[in-house]
Scaffold this motif. Structure first.
Motif, PDB file in Angstrom:
ATOM      1  N   ASN A  20       0.841  -1.340  -0.103  1.00 12.62           N
ATOM      2  CA  ASN A  20       0.063   0.124  -0.108  1.00 12.62           C
ATOM      3  C   ASN A  20       0.946   1.339   0.138  1.00 12.62           C
ATOM      4  O   ASN A  20       1.811   1.316   0.673  1.00 12.62           O
ATOM      5  N   PHE A  21       0.372   2.284  -0.770  1.00 12.15           N
ATOM      6  CA  PHE A  21       1.165   3.520  -0.989  1.00 12.15           C
ATOM      7  C   PHE A  21       0.927   4.216   0.409  1.00 12.15           C
ATOM      8  O   PHE A  21       0.150   4.481   1.163  1.00 12.15           O
ATOM      9  N   LEU A  22       2.118   4.810   0.727  1.00 13.49           N
ATOM     10  CA  LEU A  22       2.351   5.608   2.145  1.00 13.49           C
ATOM     11  C   LEU A  22       2.553   7.091   2.038  1.00 13.49           C
ATOM     12  O   LEU A  22       1.754   7.934   2.128  1.00 13.49           O
ATOM     13  N   SER A  23       3.782   7.322   1.142  1.00 12.42           N
ATOM     14  CA  SER A  23       4.303   8.682   1.026  1.00 12.42           C
ATOM     15  C   SER A  23       5.232   8.559   0.135  1.00 12.42           C
ATOM     16  O   SER A  23       5.640   7.763  -0.617  1.00 12.42           O
ATOM     17  N   HIS A  24       5.500  10.139  -0.419  1.00 12.13           N
ATOM     18  CA  HIS A  24       6.362  10.540  -1.573  1.00 12.13           C
ATOM     19  C   HIS A  24       7.884  10.475  -1.000  1.00 12.13           C
ATOM     20  O   HIS A  24       7.782  11.330  -0.049  1.00 12.13           O
ATOM     21  N   PRO A  25       8.794   9.810  -1.521  1.00 10.07           N
ATOM     22  CA  PRO A  25      10.228  10.189  -1.015  1.00 10.07           C
ATOM     23  C   PRO A  25      10.656  11.321  -1.259  1.00 10.07           C
ATOM     24  O   PRO A  25      11.654  11.711  -0.843  1.00 10.07           O
ATOM     25  N   SER A  26      10.342  12.142  -2.296  1.00  9.33           N
ATOM     26  CA  SER A  26      10.642  13.339  -2.766  1.00  9.33           C
ATOM     27  C   SER A  26       9.661  14.065  -3.586  1.00  9.33           C
ATOM     28  O   SER A  26       8.514  13.720  -3.599  1.00  9.33           O
ATOM     29  N   ALA A  27      10.119  15.258  -3.896  1.00  9.32           N
ATOM     30  CA  ALA A  27       9.157  16.475  -4.652  1.00  9.32           C
ATOM     31  C   ALA A  27       8.920  15.828  -5.883  1.00  9.32           C
ATOM     32  O   ALA A  27       7.780  15.996  -6.620  1.00  9.32           O
TER      33      ALA A  27
ATOM     34  N   PHE B 129       0.237  19.795  -4.479  1.00 13.27           N
ATOM     35  CA  PHE B 129       1.690  19.470  -4.062  1.00 13.27           C
ATOM     36  C   PHE B 129       2.200  19.712  -2.497  1.00 13.27           C
ATOM     37  O   PHE B 129       2.446  18.704  -2.066  1.00 13.27           O
ATOM     38  N   ALA B 130       1.653  20.600  -1.992  1.00  4.42           N
ATOM     39  CA  ALA B 130       1.983  20.621  -0.555  1.00  4.42           C
ATOM     40  C   ALA B 130       1.425  19.601   0.267  1.00  4.42           C
ATOM     41  O   ALA B 130       1.887  18.959   1.215  1.00  4.42           O
ATOM     42  N   ALA B 131       0.030  19.311  -0.048  1.00  2.00           N
ATOM     43  CA  ALA B 131      -0.467  18.167   0.737  1.00  2.00           C
ATOM     44  C   ALA B 131      -0.030  17.001   0.628  1.00  2.00           C
ATOM     45  O   ALA B 131       0.175  15.935   1.486  1.00  2.00           O
ATOM     46  N   ASN B 132       0.418  16.281  -0.673  1.00  2.00           N
ATOM     47  CA  ASN B 132       0.939  15.036  -1.014  1.00  2.00           C
ATOM     48  C   ASN B 132       2.417  15.303  -0.519  1.00  2.00           C
ATOM     49  O   ASN B 132       3.035  14.152  -0.054  1.00  2.00           O
ATOM     50  N   TYR B 133       3.186  16.275  -0.464  1.00  2.00           N
ATOM     51  CA  TYR B 133       4.689  16.247  -0.092  1.00  2.00           C
ATOM     52  C   TYR B 133       4.413  16.266   1.444  1.00  2.00           C
ATOM     53  O   TYR B 133       5.742  15.679   1.977  1.00  2.00           O
ATOM     54  N   ALA B 134       3.578  16.613   2.108  1.00  2.00           N
ATOM     55  CA  ALA B 134       3.499  16.704   3.791  1.00  2.00           C
ATOM     56  C   ALA B 134       3.281  15.264   4.041  1.00  2.00           C
ATOM     57  O   ALA B 134       3.457  15.050   5.414  1.00  2.00           O
ATOM     58  N   LEU B 135       2.945  14.487   3.235  1.00  2.00           N
ATOM     59  CA  LEU B 135       2.884  12.839   3.812  1.00  2.00           C
ATOM     60  C   LEU B 135       4.057  12.382   4.269  1.00  2.00           C
ATOM     61  O   LEU B 135       5.016  12.354   3.876  1.00  2.00           O
ATOM     62  N   SER B 136       3.939  11.498   5.352  1.00  2.00           N
ATOM     63  CA  SER B 136       5.086  10.775   5.941  1.00  2.00           C
ATOM     64  C   SER B 136       4.675   9.823   6.632  1.00  2.00           C
ATOM     65  O   SER B 136       3.384   9.199   6.767  1.00  2.00           O
ATOM     66  N   SER B 137       5.618   8.932   7.480  1.00  2.00           N
ATOM     67  CA  SER B 137       5.215   8.146   8.413  1.00  2.00           C
ATOM     68  C   SER B 137       4.558   8.514   9.767  1.00  2.00           C
ATOM     69  O   SER B 137       3.738   7.794  10.190  1.00  2.00           O
ATOM     70  N   SER B 138       4.181   9.759   9.865  1.00  2.00           N
ATOM     71  CA  SER B 138       3.551  10.353  10.775  1.00  2.00           C
ATOM     72  C   SER B 138       2.007  10.355  10.348  1.00  2.00           C
ATOM     73  O   SER B 138       1.229  10.175  11.283  1.00  2.00           O
ATOM     74  N   TYR B 139       1.867  10.580   9.100  1.00  2.00           N
ATOM     75  CA  TYR B 139       0.466  10.641   8.498  1.00  2.00           C
ATOM     76  C   TYR B 139       0.501  10.233   6.929  1.00  2.00           C
ATOM     77  O   TYR B 139       1.049  10.713   6.294  1.00  2.00           O
TER      78      TYR B 139
END
Length: 590
Positions: free
Chosen positions: A263-270, A334-344
């Motif tokens: 399952n996709f979690l977050s983007h590793p880069s911009a 872009f900002a919302a997707n870029y802010a994804l992380s292991s936290s959220y």
């Protein structure tokens, strides 16, 4: 009160008023908050969220050019319905098909204009449920607000906004001007904060961790029990994990791409945020994203109320889309997707009623201190609610005026073509549309967390007990087998959008065929791209699930709604024509 059957709308809108009415319907302040959830639940396709929006924007730009060019030739009330009639009537060979084409366009546009307000009132119900759950968690769960409560909010909201529309377009415009300024400013502030948060939190740095149960963020690791569940105190707040010295273990952020299940979690880069990743994923995301971009054409329905329609409406169409689509949305998403992380993660977003609000709390806690993130989120929520008023109001105004134009032509029941004696608003169409919006809004809320968004059994059992807060929630497996009705209603509205936009591009090509002002780029190449792009998106409703892209139940049921509407339209057209003695094809050219 007496009604006018021959009254005319008054020309009161200048360029600013027309542009603001269109911008209110696009409403980036509302849709970033609302639509992120629907896009996050589209299976494995969520990594392509930003590129899907970009493709949808290109599709809309091609359609916007067609609308702008048509409004130069035929300014008037009725938007695409009126354009279709005039384009065919003024064509040297196609004039005999004018009535048939305008009915097809007008009837098809109702699939969009009459369902879209239902999507908005449903989204408002969930939005209010999230806010209420945040303030009074013992009454409502913010992440999974109660079905009955959200339906009640949707009904009240629909009636309130329709009353504003009933009062007339001048008051509506004043509301929209203020709302646009507030919502754009507020969401830009959040976007800058989100990008700054990501840039200032490298992998391994101490950050804040989101907890869905308490709807708050904490800067520590959570203590887990033997069953790997979070240990909680009496207030249901998570207990921090302690190190050997008894101090809380700080939470350290990371940016994983996928979990063990893929399952996709977050983007590793911009660069990953901007990437297509998979063409099929992009088209699925575009099918959802079109909802956030529609509305630029709404000002073309206000030709009867524009001071200089030929000059101002084309400018308003393009300006509204560029400002809010090309600038606001692409930046905000872009900002919302870029802010994804292991936290959220994206998986966290797919299980929440308001992912953007969750991010606001997390980022707000980091910048303003523990507890202040929730205050920041509630301030932003006020601007989102204002944006919801503006976008629902603008759509009701637009849809009612298309119905009004068809009523004047007696292509739908004549009472729709009556203006209110005092407000000069198409009040019959407005209140009928309101009832339709309430029906579709309640349908959309009936299984809001169905399919991929089904909450875990533990989350369902943890909901506050009561009719307003837990009615409608069954089991995870039961809800997972049911369609996500909000996505279903959204896709039905979006299918109507693709249909209308594709037909409008075709109408533009007809209007300028052998016209003295014909331009190959604006009147053939761009509309042709618009037709193809709309057809591709419509085809993905059918072939996407077969290819494993997105979910299956919602697009097929949306196609079913469209098919029923088309069949009913054909039957109504034939029977109505017989009763009124009208011929399908125009027999004499005026």
């Amino acid at each position: 009160m007496a009604e006018k059957t021959t009254g005319e709308m008054q020309a009161t809108l200048g360029l600013t008023g027309l542009t603001m009415n269109a911008m209110a319907l696009i409403a980036p302040g509302a849709f970033l908050w609302l639509t992120f959830y629907a896009q996050a639940t589209e299976g494995a396709t969520s990594p392509s969220m930003w590129s899907g929006i970009l493709f949808a924007l290109l599709l809309c730009l091609a359609t916007a050019v067609s609308y702008a060019e048509l409004s130069k030739l035929y300014p008037g009330t009725g938007s695409s319905y009126y354009f279709a009639e005039q384009s065919f009537l003024n064509h040297e060979k196609a004039w005999k098909y004018a009535r048939l084409m305008k009915f097809i366009v007008g009837w098809g546009s109702h699939l969009y204009y009459w369902i879209y307000p239902g999507v908005m009132v449903a989204a408002t119900g969930v939005f209010v449920g999230y806010v209420v759950g945040t303030i009074w968690p013992n009454f409502m769960n913010a992440s999974n607000p109660g079905t009955a409560f959200t339906m009640a909010v949707a009904i009240v909201f629909a009636l309130g906004v329709s009353y504003i529309a009933h009062r007339g377009v001048t008051g509506s415009t004043a509301v929209n001007v203020a709302i646009n300024i507030i919502q754009i400013s507020a969401l830009i502030v959040f976007s800058v904060m989100a990008i700054g948060y990501r840039m200032n939190h490298a992998p391994g740095s101490v950050a804040w961790q989101w907890d869905a149960t308490s709807s708050d963020a904490y800067n520590c690791e959570f203590q887990m029990d033997a069953q790997n569940n979070v240990v909680r105190d009496a207030s249901m707040a998570p207990v921090c994990k302690k190190d050997a010295s008894g101090a809380p273990v700080p939470f350290k952020i990371d940016y994983p791409t996928n979990d063990a299940m893929g399952n996709f979690l977050s983007h590793p880069s911009a660069k990953s945020v901007l990437g297509i990743h998979n063409w099929g994923w992009m088209f699925v995301q575009a099918n959802i994203a079109i909802l956030i971009l529609v509305g630029f054409e709404s000002c073309t329905s206000l030709g009867g109320e524009a001071k200089n329609a030929k000059r101002d409406i084309p400018i308003a169409v393009i300006t509204s889309l560029l400002v809010q689509g090309a600038v606001c949305y692409l930046f905000e998403y872009f900002a919302a997707n870029y802010a994804l992380s292991s936290s959220y993660t994206m998986q966290s977003a797919s299980g929440s009623a308001a992912p953007i609000a969750d991010m606001m709390v997390t980022i707000g806690n980091a910048l303003f201190g523990a507890g202040h993130g929730r205050v920041f989120m509630l301030i932003e929520a006020v601007t989102v609610f204002l944006a919801l008023i503006g976008t629902t109001l603008s759509c009701i105004n637009t849809g009612a005026r298309v119905t009004y134009a068809m009523g004047k032509d007696q292509e739908v029941p004549e009472h729709f073509g009556i203006l209110h004696d005092k407000n000069l608003s198409p009040h019959r169409a407005i209140w009928t549309l309101t009832i339709v919006a309430i029906v579709f809004g309640c349908i959309g809320l009936s299984i809001y967390f169905g399919d991929a968004g089904a909450p875990a059994d533990a989350a369902i059992q943890g909901l506050p007990h009561g009719f307003w807060s837990s009615w409608g929630y069954t089991t995870h497996d039961g809800m997972a087998k049911m369609p996500n009705t909000f996505t279903l209603v959204t896709l039905a509205s979006n299918f109507g959008t693709f249909l209308l936009y594709g037909l409008s591009c075709f109408v533009c090509m007809i209007a300028y065929h052998k016209h003295p002002n014909f331009n190959f780029l604006k009147h053939w190449l761009i509309p042709a791209f618009g037709i193809v792009a709309n057809l591709v998106c419509m085809s993905f409703y059918l072939i996407g699930p077969f290819m494993g892209y997105g979910t299956k139940m919602e697009p097929y049921l949306a196609l079913g709604i469209a098919a029923v509407w088309a069949i009913y339209g054909g039957i109504y057209f034939i029977t109505s024509s017989k009763k009124k003695g009208k011929t399908t094809l125009v027999t004499t050219r005026a």
